[in-house]
Design a protein around this motif. Structure first.
Motif, PDB file in Angstrom:
ATOM      1  N   GLN A  28       0.804  -1.213   0.000  1.00 45.76           N
ATOM      2  CA  GLN A  28       0.000   0.000   0.000  1.00 45.76           C
ATOM      3  C   GLN A  28       0.841   1.269   0.000  1.00 45.76           C
ATOM      4  O   GLN A  28       0.316   2.347  -0.213  1.00 45.76           O
ATOM      5  CB  GLN A  28      -0.956  -0.019   1.186  1.00 45.76           C
ATOM      6  CG  GLN A  28      -2.002  -1.094   1.044  1.00 45.76           C
ATOM      7  CD  GLN A  28      -3.027  -1.033   2.155  1.00 45.76           C
ATOM      8  OE1 GLN A  28      -2.742  -0.525   3.234  1.00 45.76           O
ATOM      9  NE2 GLN A  28      -4.204  -1.549   1.890  1.00 45.76           N
ATOM     10  N   LYS A  29       2.128   1.137   0.208  1.00 46.30           N
ATOM     11  CA  LYS A  29       3.008   2.300   0.166  1.00 46.30           C
ATOM     12  C   LYS A  29       3.487   2.534  -1.268  1.00 46.30           C
ATOM     13  O   LYS A  29       3.536   1.627  -2.079  1.00 46.30           O
ATOM     14  CB  LYS A  29       4.188   2.115   1.104  1.00 46.30           C
ATOM     15  CG  LYS A  29       3.797   2.147   2.566  1.00 46.30           C
ATOM     16  CD  LYS A  29       5.028   2.132   3.438  1.00 46.30           C
ATOM     17  CE  LYS A  29       4.677   2.260   4.902  1.00 46.30           C
ATOM     18  NZ  LYS A  29       5.894   2.359   5.716  1.00 46.30           N
ATOM     19  N   LYS A  30       3.872   3.746  -1.559  1.00 45.94           N
ATOM     20  CA  LYS A  30       4.205   4.157  -2.917  1.00 45.94           C
ATOM     21  C   LYS A  30       5.703   4.081  -3.229  1.00 45.94           C
ATOM     22  O   LYS A  30       6.542   4.227  -2.366  1.00 45.94           O
ATOM     23  CB  LYS A  30       3.725   5.576  -3.135  1.00 45.94           C
ATOM     24  CG  LYS A  30       2.234   5.739  -2.900  1.00 45.94           C
ATOM     25  CD  LYS A  30       1.663   6.678  -3.888  1.00 45.94           C
ATOM     26  CE  LYS A  30       0.175   6.810  -3.727  1.00 45.94           C
ATOM     27  NZ  LYS A  30      -0.577   5.865  -4.476  1.00 45.94           N
ATOM     28  N   HIS A  31       5.994   3.850  -4.504  1.00 49.51           N
ATOM     29  CA  HIS A  31       7.335   3.947  -5.071  1.00 49.51           C
ATOM     30  C   HIS A  31       7.329   5.229  -5.909  1.00 49.51           C
ATOM     31  O   HIS A  31       6.629   5.295  -6.918  1.00 49.51           O
ATOM     32  CB  HIS A  31       7.638   2.754  -5.969  1.00 49.51           C
ATOM     33  CG  HIS A  31       7.728   1.464  -5.246  1.00 49.51           C
ATOM     34  ND1 HIS A  31       8.915   0.790  -5.099  1.00 49.51           N
ATOM     35  CD2 HIS A  31       6.793   0.721  -4.620  1.00 49.51           C
ATOM     36  CE1 HIS A  31       8.692  -0.325  -4.421  1.00 49.51           C
ATOM     37  NE2 HIS A  31       7.413  -0.385  -4.123  1.00 49.51           N
ATOM     38  N   LEU A  32       8.105   6.226  -5.495  1.00 46.65           N
ATOM     39  CA  LEU A  32       8.060   7.525  -6.153  1.00 46.65           C
ATOM     40  C   LEU A  32       9.415   7.956  -6.696  1.00 46.65           C
ATOM     41  O   LEU A  32      10.459   7.603  -6.147  1.00 46.65           O
ATOM     42  CB  LEU A  32       7.582   8.600  -5.170  1.00 46.65           C
ATOM     43  CG  LEU A  32       6.221   8.414  -4.525  1.00 46.65           C
ATOM     44  CD1 LEU A  32       5.959   9.541  -3.526  1.00 46.65           C
ATOM     45  CD2 LEU A  32       5.128   8.354  -5.567  1.00 46.65           C
ATOM     46  N   THR A  33       9.369   8.744  -7.769  1.00 46.19           N
ATOM     47  CA  THR A  33      10.526   9.465  -8.276  1.00 46.19           C
ATOM     48  C   THR A  33      10.197  10.942  -8.151  1.00 46.19           C
ATOM     49  O   THR A  33       9.123  11.375  -8.579  1.00 46.19           O
ATOM     50  CB  THR A  33      10.808   9.117  -9.746  1.00 46.19           C
ATOM     51  OG1 THR A  33      11.117   7.732  -9.840  1.00 46.19           O
ATOM     52  CG2 THR A  33      11.964   9.942 -10.297  1.00 46.19           C
ATOM     53  N   VAL A  53      15.773  16.356   1.438  1.00 48.87           N
ATOM     54  CA  VAL A  53      14.500  15.834   0.931  1.00 48.87           C
ATOM     55  C   VAL A  53      13.958  14.773   1.889  1.00 48.87           C
ATOM     56  O   VAL A  53      12.775  14.801   2.251  1.00 48.87           O
ATOM     57  CB  VAL A  53      14.655  15.261  -0.495  1.00 48.87           C
ATOM     58  CG1 VAL A  53      13.353  14.605  -0.955  1.00 48.87           C
ATOM     59  CG2 VAL A  53      15.082  16.361  -1.473  1.00 48.87           C
ATOM     60  N   TYR A  54      14.817  13.842   2.308  1.00 51.38           N
ATOM     61  CA  TYR A  54      14.370  12.811   3.260  1.00 51.38           C
ATOM     62  C   TYR A  54      13.886  13.430   4.574  1.00 51.38           C
ATOM     63  O   TYR A  54      12.875  12.995   5.126  1.00 51.38           O
ATOM     64  CB  TYR A  54      15.482  11.795   3.547  1.00 51.38           C
ATOM     65  CG  TYR A  54      15.646  10.757   2.477  1.00 51.38           C
ATOM     66  CD1 TYR A  54      14.624   9.869   2.181  1.00 51.38           C
ATOM     67  CD2 TYR A  54      16.834  10.647   1.768  1.00 51.38           C
ATOM     68  CE1 TYR A  54      14.771   8.900   1.203  1.00 51.38           C
ATOM     69  CE2 TYR A  54      16.992   9.681   0.784  1.00 51.38           C
ATOM     70  CZ  TYR A  54      15.960   8.810   0.507  1.00 51.38           C
ATOM     71  OH  TYR A  54      16.103   7.862  -0.469  1.00 51.38           O
ATOM     72  N   ASN A  55      14.584  14.424   5.076  1.00 51.78           N
ATOM     73  CA  ASN A  55      14.157  15.093   6.314  1.00 51.78           C
ATOM     74  C   ASN A  55      12.793  15.751   6.141  1.00 51.78           C
ATOM     75  O   ASN A  55      11.933  15.652   7.015  1.00 51.78           O
ATOM     76  CB  ASN A  55      15.191  16.121   6.767  1.00 51.78           C
ATOM     77  CG  ASN A  55      16.441  15.469   7.313  1.00 51.78           C
ATOM     78  OD1 ASN A  55      16.429  14.330   7.741  1.00 51.78           O
ATOM     79  ND2 ASN A  55      17.542  16.206   7.283  1.00 51.78           N
ATOM     80  N   LEU A  56      12.603  16.429   5.018  1.00 53.49           N
ATOM     81  CA  LEU A  56      11.327  17.081   4.762  1.00 53.49           C
ATOM     82  C   LEU A  56      10.184  16.063   4.671  1.00 53.49           C
ATOM     83  O   LEU A  56       9.085  16.303   5.152  1.00 53.49           O
ATOM     84  CB  LEU A  56      11.393  17.894   3.466  1.00 53.49           C
ATOM     85  CG  LEU A  56      10.102  18.596   3.059  1.00 53.49           C
ATOM     86  CD1 LEU A  56       9.734  19.679   4.076  1.00 53.49           C
ATOM     87  CD2 LEU A  56      10.224  19.172   1.666  1.00 53.49           C
ATOM     88  N   LEU A  57      10.474  14.911   4.074  1.00 51.98           N
ATOM     89  CA  LEU A  57       9.432  13.901   3.841  1.00 51.98           C
ATOM     90  C   LEU A  57       9.482  12.758   4.856  1.00 51.98           C
ATOM     91  O   LEU A  57       8.964  11.669   4.599  1.00 51.98           O
ATOM     92  CB  LEU A  57       9.561  13.346   2.424  1.00 51.98           C
ATOM     93  CG  LEU A  57       9.426  14.374   1.297  1.00 51.98           C
ATOM     94  CD1 LEU A  57       9.626  13.715  -0.054  1.00 51.98           C
ATOM     95  CD2 LEU A  57       8.094  15.097   1.364  1.00 51.98           C
ATOM     96  N   GLU A  60       6.109  11.157   5.631  1.00 57.80           N
ATOM     97  CA  GLU A  60       5.623  10.380   4.494  1.00 57.80           C
ATOM     98  C   GLU A  60       6.412   9.081   4.315  1.00 57.80           C
ATOM     99  O   GLU A  60       5.849   8.064   3.903  1.00 57.80           O
ATOM    100  CB  GLU A  60       5.673  11.214   3.212  1.00 57.80           C
ATOM    101  CG  GLU A  60       4.677  12.355   3.174  1.00 57.80           C
ATOM    102  CD  GLU A  60       5.159  13.641   3.831  1.00 57.80           C
ATOM    103  OE1 GLU A  60       6.198  13.632   4.526  1.00 57.80           O
ATOM    104  OE2 GLU A  60       4.475  14.668   3.660  1.00 57.80           O
ATOM    105  N   MET A  61       7.713   9.135   4.622  1.00 58.39           N
ATOM    106  CA  MET A  61       8.546   7.929   4.490  1.00 58.39           C
ATOM    107  C   MET A  61       8.090   6.851   5.478  1.00 58.39           C
ATOM    108  O   MET A  61       8.234   5.665   5.207  1.00 58.39           O
ATOM    109  CB  MET A  61      10.022   8.260   4.727  1.00 58.39           C
ATOM    110  CG  MET A  61      10.663   9.102   3.641  1.00 58.39           C
ATOM    111  SD  MET A  61      10.660   8.339   2.004  1.00 58.39           S
ATOM    112  CE  MET A  61      11.685   6.913   2.287  1.00 58.39           C
TER     113      MET A  61
END
Length: 94
Positions: A28-33, A53-57, A60-61
């Protein structure tokens, strides 16, 4: 997520591609670019850009993203990349 990234990085361009359907073991989790073009990255190396980017998201991660491919460019880097790799081919246009 798009607006969150645009605002945080003061980005000229942000593109998010959902690649979830391309993976056999879909959960159910997404694979995103994610492609981000911003001059915020001018004095950062690629590791620092990706960490930002990882810190911001981070939320979501843990909740909605399974895999994330990150492409970060300054505006000048993007112009050089675009001319060299995309503009003169039939590749996917951003």
């Amino acid at each position: 997520m798009l607006q969150k990234i645009k605002k945080y990085f003061n980005a000229k361009i942000v593109k998010i591609y959902d690649n979830t359907r391309q993976h056999k073991n879909q959960n159910q989790k997404k694979h995103l670019t994610i492609v981000i073009i911003s001059d915020v990255f001018i004095k950062q190396n690629i590791l620092n850009r990706h960490q930002d980017v990882y810190n911001l998201l981070s939320k979501e991660m843990h909740t909605t993203i399974h895999a994330l491919s990150i492409h970060t460019y300054t505006i000048n880097e993007w112009k050089k990349y675009y001319i060299k790799n995309i503009k003169n081919t039939n590749c996917h246009q951003f």
